[in-house]
Design a protein around this motif. Structure first.
Motif, PDB file in Angstrom:
ATOM      1  N   UNK A 190       0.844  -1.195   0.000  1.00 55.07           N
ATOM      2  CA  UNK A 190       0.000   0.000   0.000  1.00 55.07           C
ATOM      3  C   UNK A 190       0.880   1.246   0.000  1.00 55.07           C
ATOM      4  N   UNK A 191       0.739   2.060  -1.051  1.00 54.76           N
ATOM      5  CA  UNK A 191       1.545   3.264  -1.208  1.00 54.76           C
ATOM      6  C   UNK A 191       0.723   4.545  -1.111  1.00 54.76           C
ATOM      7  N   UNK A 192      -0.613   4.411  -1.023  1.00 52.27           N
ATOM      8  CA  UNK A 192      -1.498   5.573  -0.960  1.00 52.27           C
ATOM      9  C   UNK A 192      -2.631   5.280   0.012  1.00 52.27           C
ATOM     10  N   UNK A 193      -3.333   6.323   0.448  1.00 56.52           N
ATOM     11  CA  UNK A 193      -4.429   6.147   1.392  1.00 56.52           C
ATOM     12  C   UNK A 193      -5.505   5.233   0.820  1.00 56.52           C
ATOM     13  N   UNK A 194      -6.018   4.348   1.667  1.00 56.92           N
ATOM     14  CA  UNK A 194      -7.100   3.436   1.288  1.00 56.92           C
ATOM     15  C   UNK A 194      -8.396   3.980   1.878  1.00 56.92           C
ATOM     16  N   UNK A 195      -9.371   4.376   1.048  1.00 58.71           N
ATOM     17  CA  UNK A 195     -10.618   4.939   1.578  1.00 58.71           C
ATOM     18  C   UNK A 195     -11.400   3.936   2.414  1.00 58.71           C
ATOM     19  N   UNK A 196     -12.197   4.450   3.316  1.00 57.23           N
ATOM     20  CA  UNK A 196     -13.023   3.605   4.181  1.00 57.23           C
ATOM     21  C   UNK A 196     -13.878   2.658   3.350  1.00 57.23           C
ATOM     22  N   UNK A 197     -13.937   1.409   3.791  1.00 55.81           N
ATOM     23  CA  UNK A 197     -14.812   0.422   3.182  1.00 55.81           C
ATOM     24  C   UNK A 197     -14.329  -0.198   1.895  1.00 55.81           C
ATOM     25  N   UNK A 198     -13.211   0.267   1.340  1.00 59.92           N
ATOM     26  CA  UNK A 198     -12.722  -0.293   0.081  1.00 59.92           C
ATOM     27  C   UNK A 198     -11.804  -1.485   0.322  1.00 59.92           C
ATOM     28  N   UNK A 199     -11.669  -2.341  -0.717  1.00 57.24           N
ATOM     29  CA  UNK A 199     -10.740  -3.461  -0.711  1.00 57.24           C
ATOM     30  C   UNK A 199      -9.642  -3.180  -1.719  1.00 57.24           C
ATOM     31  N   UNK A 200      -8.394  -3.210  -1.259  1.00 56.91           N
ATOM     32  CA  UNK A 200      -7.244  -2.964  -2.121  1.00 56.91           C
ATOM     33  C   UNK A 200      -6.362  -4.199  -2.166  1.00 56.91           C
ATOM     34  N   UNK A 201      -5.855  -4.510  -3.366  1.00 60.34           N
ATOM     35  CA  UNK A 201      -5.007  -5.690  -3.555  1.00 60.34           C
ATOM     36  C   UNK A 201      -3.879  -5.338  -4.515  1.00 60.34           C
TER      37      UNK A 201
END
Length: 218
Positions: A190-201
């Motif tokens: 993770x290199x940037x902010x992850x918004x609430x409720x989202x799934x990042x992969x």
């Protein structure tokens, strides 16, 4: 040695049992679980005493909620609060291999398993689960009900929101925010902010929908 009750006959409860028995931090007097079929049975030698509400009938024991999902822990804590269960009865379980440096703050109801590392100025709120081998570095802030799978690493100054989940061996760049209820996949960078409720992969991590579209375009 204080008495301890585990809530939920889960895999996490087995890990907590092993840690507590090794360290002698608490004397586990039993497990509470809402599955009526499990009442009167045992999990790794710990007797299942009845439903979660029975915690009110054992006023001298501390309690820790051993539900893997942060949202599940949140529901149980809220339910017990509405029944009048006091916050002061929640215990924090810290494996004997974990060092808590001066200047770090660890709240109530937390579980820190083997070889978790806290460096300096780390704040962990309440009812957080930190699995083995996690590294939290300077000035990280972790909000209630967050969950860290094994091997997660945070850079300095990261904030992890309420009930967020970070998957096994994921890592987060310094001064990044993981929003409330967000999910970070296994091995993600993770290199940037992850918004609430989202799934990042992925590497680098992106929102799941974006990652899927990019993958299909190749």
């Amino acid at each position: 040695m204080a008495d301890l009750i585990l809530i939920a006959a889960s895999g996490l409860a087995r890990e907590v049992l092993a840690s507590v028995r090794d360290s002698g931090q608490f004397d586990v007097v039993g497990i509470l679980d809402d599955d009526p079929a499990r009442a009167g049975t045992a999990l790794d030698g710990a007797h299942i005493l009845g439903p979660v509400s029975h915690a009110l009938n054992l006023p001298d024991a501390k309690v820790v909620v051993c539900v893997g999902a942060g949202s599940g822990r949140d529901r149980i804590v809220d339910r017990l609060a509405r029944l009048g269960f006091p916050d002061r009865r929640y215990a924090t379980v810290v494996d004997a291999s974990v060092r808590l440096p001066e200047g770090c703050h660890v709240g109530r109801g937390n579980i820190l398993l083997g070889h978790v590392t806290l460096t300096a100025g780390v704040t962990i709120s309440n009812h957080v689960v930190v699995m083995p081998g996690v590294t939290l570095t300077h000035d990280d802030v972790v909000e209630d009900f967050a969950t860290f799978a094994a091997g997660v690493s945070l850079g300095g100054g990261v904030r992890v929101g309420r009930a967020a989940y970070l998957g096994m061996n994921s890592c987060v760049r310094e001064r990044t925010v993981i929003g409330a209820g967000a999910i970070v996949g296994m091995g993600a960078v993770v290199l940037a902010d992850v918004p609430a409720g989202q799934t990042w992969v992925g590497v680098p991590a992106r929102a799941l929908e974006t990652a899927a579209i990019s993958g299909g375009a190749r």
